[in-house]
Design a protein around this motif. Structure first.
Motif, short mmCIF file in Angstrom:
data_model
loop_
_atom_site.label_atom_id
_atom_site.label_comp_id
_atom_site.label_asym_id
_atom_site.label_seq_id
_atom_site.Cartn_x
_atom_site.Cartn_y
_atom_site.Cartn_z
N LYS A 33 0.83 -1.21 0.00
CA LYS A 33 0.00 0.00 0.00
C LYS A 33 0.87 1.26 0.00
O LYS A 33 0.54 2.26 -0.64
CB LYS A 33 -0.92 0.02 1.22
N MET A 34 1.98 1.21 0.72
CA MET A 34 2.87 2.37 0.78
C MET A 34 3.59 2.57 -0.56
O MET A 34 3.79 3.70 -0.99
CB MET A 34 3.89 2.19 1.91
N ARG A 35 3.97 1.47 -1.22
CA ARG A 35 4.65 1.58 -2.52
C ARG A 35 3.75 2.22 -3.56
O ARG A 35 4.22 2.92 -4.46
CB ARG A 35 5.10 0.21 -3.00
N TYR A 36 2.46 1.97 -3.46
CA TYR A 36 1.50 2.57 -4.40
C TYR A 36 1.57 4.09 -4.34
O TYR A 36 1.60 4.76 -5.37
CB TYR A 36 0.10 2.07 -4.08
N VAL A 37 1.63 4.63 -3.14
CA VAL A 37 1.70 6.09 -2.96
C VAL A 37 3.11 6.59 -3.31
O VAL A 37 3.26 7.65 -3.92
CB VAL A 37 1.32 6.47 -1.51
N ALA A 38 4.13 5.82 -2.96
CA ALA A 38 5.51 6.23 -3.26
C ALA A 38 5.75 6.30 -4.77
O ALA A 38 6.47 7.18 -5.25
CB ALA A 38 6.50 5.26 -2.62
N ASP A 39 5.14 5.41 -5.52
CA ASP A 39 5.29 5.42 -6.98
C ASP A 39 4.66 6.66 -7.60
O ASP A 39 5.08 7.09 -8.67
CB ASP A 39 4.68 4.16 -7.59
N MET A 40 3.65 7.21 -6.94
CA MET A 40 2.99 8.41 -7.48
C MET A 40 3.93 9.62 -7.47
O MET A 40 3.84 10.48 -8.34
CB MET A 40 1.74 8.77 -6.66
N ILE A 41 4.82 9.70 -6.47
CA ILE A 41 5.64 10.89 -6.31
C ILE A 41 7.10 10.69 -6.69
O ILE A 41 7.89 11.63 -6.64
CB ILE A 41 5.56 11.43 -4.87
N GLY A 43 10.49 10.83 -8.31
CA GLY A 43 11.10 11.67 -9.34
C GLY A 43 10.47 13.05 -9.51
O GLY A 43 10.91 13.83 -10.33
N MET A 44 9.45 13.38 -8.73
CA MET A 44 8.76 14.68 -8.86
C MET A 44 9.52 15.79 -8.16
O MET A 44 10.35 15.54 -7.29
CB MET A 44 7.37 14.60 -8.21
N GLU A 45 9.20 17.03 -8.53
CA GLU A 45 9.66 18.16 -7.75
C GLU A 45 8.95 18.12 -6.41
O GLU A 45 7.81 17.68 -6.30
CB GLU A 45 9.32 19.47 -8.46
N CYS A 46 9.61 18.62 -5.37
CA CYS A 46 9.07 18.49 -4.01
C CYS A 46 7.76 19.26 -3.82
O CYS A 46 6.85 18.77 -3.18
CB CYS A 46 10.11 18.94 -3.00
N SER A 91 14.89 12.35 -5.38
CA SER A 91 15.82 11.58 -6.20
C SER A 91 15.59 10.08 -6.04
O SER A 91 15.65 9.34 -7.02
CB SER A 91 17.26 11.93 -5.85
N ARG A 92 15.34 9.63 -4.82
CA ARG A 92 15.06 8.21 -4.57
C ARG A 92 14.06 8.08 -3.46
O ARG A 92 14.06 8.87 -2.52
CB ARG A 92 16.34 7.47 -4.15
N ILE A 93 13.22 7.05 -3.56
CA ILE A 93 12.32 6.72 -2.45
C ILE A 93 12.24 5.20 -2.40
O ILE A 93 12.00 4.55 -3.42
CB ILE A 93 10.94 7.39 -2.60
N MET A 94 12.50 4.64 -1.24
CA MET A 94 12.51 3.19 -1.08
C MET A 94 11.53 2.80 0.02
O MET A 94 11.49 3.43 1.08
CB MET A 94 13.91 2.71 -0.69
N VAL A 95 10.77 1.76 -0.24
CA VAL A 95 9.85 1.21 0.75
C VAL A 95 10.25 -0.23 0.98
O VAL A 95 10.20 -1.06 0.07
CB VAL A 95 8.38 1.29 0.27
N THR A 123 12.41 5.27 3.12
CA THR A 123 13.56 6.17 3.07
C THR A 123 13.38 7.07 1.85
O THR A 123 13.19 6.57 0.75
CB THR A 123 14.87 5.39 2.95
N LEU A 124 13.44 8.38 2.06
CA LEU A 124 13.19 9.35 1.00
C LEU A 124 14.41 10.25 0.85
O LEU A 124 14.84 10.86 1.82
CB LEU A 124 11.95 10.17 1.36
N PHE A 125 14.99 10.29 -0.35
CA PHE A 125 16.16 11.11 -0.64
C PHE A 125 15.73 12.33 -1.46
O PHE A 125 14.98 12.19 -2.41
CB PHE A 125 17.20 10.32 -1.43
N VAL A 126 16.23 13.49 -1.07
CA VAL A 126 15.94 14.74 -1.77
C VAL A 126 17.24 15.29 -2.31
O VAL A 126 18.29 15.18 -1.66
CB VAL A 126 15.28 15.74 -0.78
N ASP A 127 17.18 15.87 -3.50
CA ASP A 127 18.39 16.45 -4.10
C ASP A 127 18.01 17.73 -4.83
O ASP A 127 16.84 17.92 -5.18
CB ASP A 127 19.03 15.46 -5.06
N SER A 128 18.98 18.59 -5.07
CA SER A 128 18.69 19.84 -5.76
C SER A 128 18.84 19.65 -7.26
O SER A 128 19.69 18.90 -7.72
CB SER A 128 19.60 20.96 -5.26
#
Length: 136
Positions: A33-41, A43-46, A91-95, A123-128
């Protein structure tokens, strides 16, 4: 500590200085269920991802929204300035699967059915954006 171990430990520490992330552990929802939501966002801008999560009907979206705000705050704390609009992206999001509570439910004819209450780690990674662009 040996010289080789010390060098690799220092290299890991240096890599962590330029990595901006946030972790959420033992979320009481299934990883699927969490991966479903993680896949939606992914690679997106924050800013856009925050809007998507804000208006999503999924229960996991509110948890990911809070995690994304935490990752943005970590980026701002390490860079000692506020993030501008459109500057950050995911940049990356892992469930990953977390611990599983195992229960037994009474079933007909003296049997017992297993109930697995799953949890996950995110785990959610953010990059500029500016950092990864290359000028040719």
């Amino acid at each position: 500590m040996g010289a080789r171990k010390r060098k690799s430990a220092e290299a890991r520490k240096e890599a962590l200085k330029t990595t901006y992330f946030a972790q959420l552990k033992n979320v009481p929802t299934s990883p699927r269920k969490m991966r479903y939501v993680a896949d939606m966002i992914r690679g997106m801008e924050c800013d856009r991802a925050l809007g998507v999560l804000r208006f999503s009907q999924k229960e996991a979206a509110s948890r990911l929204e809070k995690l994304l705000r935490s990752a943005i705050a970590n980026w701002e704390a390490k860079n000692e300035r506020k993030a501008e609009e459109g500057e950050l992206y995911i940049s990356r999001i892992m469930v990953d699967g977390g611990m599983m509570l195992k229960r037994l439910r009474p079933a007909p004819q003296g049997r017992g059915y297993r109930i697995r209450k799953r949890s996950n780690h995110v785990t959610l990674f953010v990059d500029s954006v500016n950092k990864n662009e290359t000028n040719i």
